[in-house]
Design a protein around this motif. Structure first.
Motif: not given
Lengths: 631, 297
Positions: A29-42
């Motif tokens: 499922r597509e979920e828009p978020i503010a930034s993928t920056y922190l998710w990628r780091r996680a």
């Protein structure tokens, strides 16, 4: 290792399907978020920190694949040749005699024994084997040693009682004969113990466990039933009945006598506790027929409350005597109340046979005194001083003054006959067929012979009566009376027609009879073939009257006295069986074995189920942990 | 994003509460116009600052005669000059600020309006700025409560748009706004190029910088489950994840680390830092948190 069902491996083709479905179901499922920056780091942090994390994403997939692979492998039935594991050996021996029908335990003792037997089967472990046997008058192996529980259960459910006594010794003999199959076996005896144990053979390495079935002793039984006819009043028999009370209290009961199915008379009887009482019926009208005596009051065992007796009116034997006139013979025959002699000379005999006025078939017994016809029709014959014109018989000269050396005292013809004072001047040297049976033997050979075949029943006295003093001896009329009764087919007061349950009935069939129809006590019928002129019937496990009617006998034939129905009665009449008090101990291998009330329970482990449940809980926990399922 | 009405930004009750507040700066800064603020510049106020030797031409009224009596020398008293404060309020209006419920932009908008009102009520000079897709836009300087409508107009017209690019914005600001003052930066600081080089430009200005990092509660505690494809609102970058407890735990740790690093960087360079979650009401932030931090009193 081998695979017993390798075709199941074809199901491995399902593995790619699982993989396909796994990836198919992964719809993100597509979920828009503010930034993928922190998710990628996680994500990067997880990948760097734990190698297992990399695997975790697909761990469930791998688990599912492994599960399916294991199931498929199991379907292929992998097997390995291993040394056969030995479990325990059991012999389950169930008493099916008449006393096991007692109703002191509901519904009856046999059902209680079957419940215990089923408990034994349930206690069997993986490699245990059990042999199922029953015993009453005869033992039987129902199921040979097996570990298949369903087979044992099915056989146990089908066991029924038989109205017979109990022979434990035969059952033990059968067990002993099995040899290594029963080595170190545990013999579970499910019985009330009402049998003798003194003649039981020793069986090494078999341990007896006696499970005592039953508890009561309230029983009044018919333990004896007989009839007698006096010599003077032979047409008026007396019926004797003995009752035994095995209870601890006095029994006031009612004894009913039925004649041919109709109530004839009844008596009130008081039988003291642990004692017996006798009743005699000699009512007028009680002459012949099928007698049934019944204890009217119900008790714990019904099989011994009824007994039967066949009263047969004495029938005279029609005997034809062909001779030149023998006073002693005529006297002896004429004095016998059961003998109706007809005397003819040889010339009259031949003329009568030629003209057809005289037919041997009209007589039960034909006696030839010093005369032998040219041929013989099938029948019963007595020859004095001549040999019968039958193949195998021949006279080979004379013997001077033969001396009696022996006689067969057990043969019915020799009953109450003493040949020790039989002195002869001369006798024939008789040659007979090989299967002829000597009744009296002299040093030179047989003097009196008995021979039977499908067509003939013959007694040959190999000497002239007047060449001896025998007619002056009391043994001569007794001998003649025995011959009349044996060859004439006279029923002996009904005694010969009474048998114990489980014993075979055997009798000579009328000549010409191809088979006999038996009627069971419950009315069922069956055909029994006649073999070598005899009928043998062994299915006598129910008490009651058994009727035998020959078929194929020529009309008018009266040879052996039998063209009509023969009735045998089967009665329990067993004091030991009727005493239903269960034995507390049994003698086994020189020691006393105490009975237990039930099969010992064993621990049945169910850790495997708990392990399976733990696995299910583990999988549920995994699911909740990963899917964040909240309750 | 739709136009926001004034009363949704600041209501009357809240205005009454913040009426009595004033912005405080740790550094007393020189302003152009004489305001209500003491500055380090020597001036004519009642607050004694220092002595210097008398030279011909000084105002004799400020001679310290007591000191002359003791030392037999003439010294002049110096007093602090009362001056006004420049308050720079920069609001991040990039697309990432449009995330959350309420959105981070809404939240920052309200905080900026509150701070602007406080400053203007105390005759401080307010310069309001926003940056996003159109670069840096400034309005002001504004002074006095009567100009609050211009503030509200500006804030109401803001829409979350454009990428987050801090360095060129902060660089432009530092080059064009030379007056030292209080700078309040309201942003999520989720710049993939990093914030360090951007914030460094404020060091050169020697301004009193408040870093107010605004994050949505959904960013701090993501309510995500299942298999997802995360789409970046600014550059449409995607990341596929399968949400699990370990992943969420790691993400929270990453957020903490990120905020901690920003705090540490700011603190190490004389800047104040405060993390503001949209879960906390903006009035609580202004009346409580900022007060405790010393930005308002």
């Amino acid at each position: 290792m081998s695979l017993l069902a390798p075709a199941s491996l074809a199901l491995l083709g399902l593995l790619p399907v699982i993989v396909f479905l796994y990836f198919l179901k992964l719809k993100r499922r597509e979920e828009p978020i503010a930034s993928t920056y922190l998710w990628r780091r996680a994500i990067e942090d997880m990948r760097v920190n734990a190698l297992f994390q990399r695997l975790r994403q697909n761990l469930l997939l791998w688990l599912q694949l492994a599960l399916l692979a294991l199931l498929i492998f199991a379907l292929a039935r992998p097997a390995m040749k291993v040394r056969r594991q030995e479990g325990r050996r059991y012999i389950c021996l169930i008493d099916t005699s008449a006393s096991m029908a007692a109703r002191d335990v509901r519904p009856n003792r046999l059902e209680a024994a079957k419940r215990q037997a089923l408990e034994l089967v349930a206690n069997m472990r993986r490699f245990d084997r059990m042999m199922l046997m029953t015993f009453d008058a005869k033992p039987a192996v129902l199921v040979p040693p097996t570990s298949v529980k369903s087979r044992l259960r099915e056989a146990i459910e089908g066991i029924t009682t038989r109205e017979t006594s109990t022979d434990f010794a035969q059952a033990v003999d059968l067990i002993a004969a099995l040899g290594p199959e029963v080595k170190n076996a545990h013999l579970y005896l499910l019985s009330d113990g009402r049998f003798a144990t003194d003649a039981v053979a020793e069986v090494a390495d078999v341990e007896l466990h006696y499970v005592r079935i039953g508890e009561g002793t309230e029983n009044v039984a018919i333990t004896a039933l007989d009839s007698r006819r006096s010599v003077e009043y032979w047409d008026q028999p007396q019926v004797f009945v003995r009752l035994e009370n095995f209870a601890v209290t006095e029994a006031d009961t009612r004894l009913e006598l039925y004649l041919d199915g109709e109530l004839f008379t009844a008596r009130s009887v008081v039988v003291p506790a642990k004692d017996s009482a006798a009743v005699v019926f000699s009512d007028p009208g009680l002459t012949e027929g099928l007698v049934k005596v019944v204890l009217a009051d119900e008790d714990d065992l019904a099989a011994d409350n009824t007994a039967w007796l066949s009263l047969v009116a004495p029938r005279q034997v029609r005997m034809l005597v062909v001779g030149g006139g023998n006073y002693f013979l005529e006297l002896a025959a004429g004095q016998d109340p059961l003998c109706a002699p007809v005397f003819v000379s040889p010339e009259e005999f031949e003329a009568g046979v030629a003209s057809g006025e005289l037919s041997l078939g009209d007589f039960d017994l034909v006696t030839f005194d010093g005369y032998a016809p040219g041929s013989l029709a099938p029948g019963a014959y007595l020859f004095f001083g001549v040999v019968p014109p039958i193949e195998g018989f021949a006279a080979g000269g004379e013997v001077k003054q033969p001396v009696v050396v022996d006689w067969d005292g057990l043969h019915p013809i020799n009953q109450y006959v003493n040949y020790s004072n039989l002195f002869l001047e001369r006798a024939l040297r008789v040659a007979a067929p090989a299967d002829a049976h000597w009744l009296v033997e002299a040093e030179a050979g047989p003097l009196i012979l008995w021979w039977s075949s499908p067509r003939y029943r013959v007694v040959v006295v190999g000497f002239d009566l007047f060449a001896s003093r025998w007619p002056l001896r009391v043994s001569f009329p007794v001998f003649l009376a025995n011959v009349v009764r044996h060859l004439g087919g006279v029923e002996l007061e009904g005694g010969a027609s009474r048998v114990r349950p489980g014993t075979a009935i055997s009798f000579a069939a009328p000549p010409g009879a191809g088979e006999v129809t038996v009627t069971y006590p419950d009315g069922a019928t069956a055909a029994i073939p006649v073999r070598s002129g005899r009928v043998t019937f062994g299915d006598t496990y129910r008490c009651g009257p058994y009727g035998f009617a020959p078929t194929g006998v020529p009309a008018g034939r009266r040879a052996f006295g039998e063209a009509r129905r023969k009735t045998y009665v089967v009665n329990l009449l067993d004091k030991e069986e009727s005493n239903i008090m269960p034995r507390r101990t049994l003698q086994w291998q020189k020691r006393q074995v105490a009975g237990t009330l039930q099969v010992a329970k064993e621990n049945r482990e169910f850790w495997a189920w708990l392990t399976l449940l733990a696995l299910v809980v583990l999988m549920t926990e995994w699911y909740i942990y990963n899917r964040r399922v909240y309750i | 994003m739709s136009q926001v009405r004034y009363q949704e930004i600041l209501d009357d009750d809240f205005l009454a509460k913040i009426e009595q507040l004033r912005l405080v700066s740790r550094k007393v800064i020189v302003g152009r116009i004489r305001g209500e603020r003491l500055t380090k510049k020597r001036g004519r106020s009642v607050e004694f600052a220092d002595y210097r030797s008398y030279v011909a031409g000084d105002d004799l009224r400020f001679l310290d005669w007591n000191l002359y009596a003791r030392l037999d020398c003439l010294f002049l008293k110096l007093f602090l000059e009362e001056e006004d404060l420049h308050v720079y309020l920069l609001v991040d209006a990039s697309r990432s600020m449009g995330y959350g419920d309420p959105t981070k932009l809404d939240y920052a908008r309200k905080v900026a309006a509150a701070l602007a009102y406080i400053a203007m009520a105390n005759y401080d000079r307010v310069i309001l700025g926003a940056f996003g897709g159109d670069g840096l836009r400034l309005v002001g300087p504004l002074r006095g409560k009567h100009q609050i409508l211009r503030v509200l107009d500006f804030l109401a017209a803001l829409e979350a748009d454009g990428p987050t690019s801090l360095e060129p914005v902060f660089k432009q600001f530092a080059l064009t706004q030379r007056r030292r003052g209080v700078v309040v930066l309201m942003s999520d600081f989720l710049d993939k190029a990093g914030y360090e080089s951007a914030l460094r430009y404020f060091l050169a200005t020697n301004q009193d910088v408040f870093v107010l990092q605004v994050l949505a509660k959904e960013e701090l505690e993501p309510p995500l489950v299942g298999d997802l494809r995360l789409v970046d609102m600014e550059d449409a970058d995607t990341t596929e994840i399968t949400v699990s407890a370990p992943l969420l735990k790691t993400y929270r740790r990453t957020v903490e680390s990120f905020c901690g690093a920003l705090k540490s960087y700011a603190g190490g360079r004389g800047m104040n830092y405060l993390l503001a979650s949209t879960a906390v009401g903006f009035d609580v932030l202004v009346l409580d948190y900022l007060r405790r931090r010393g930005l308002v009193q």
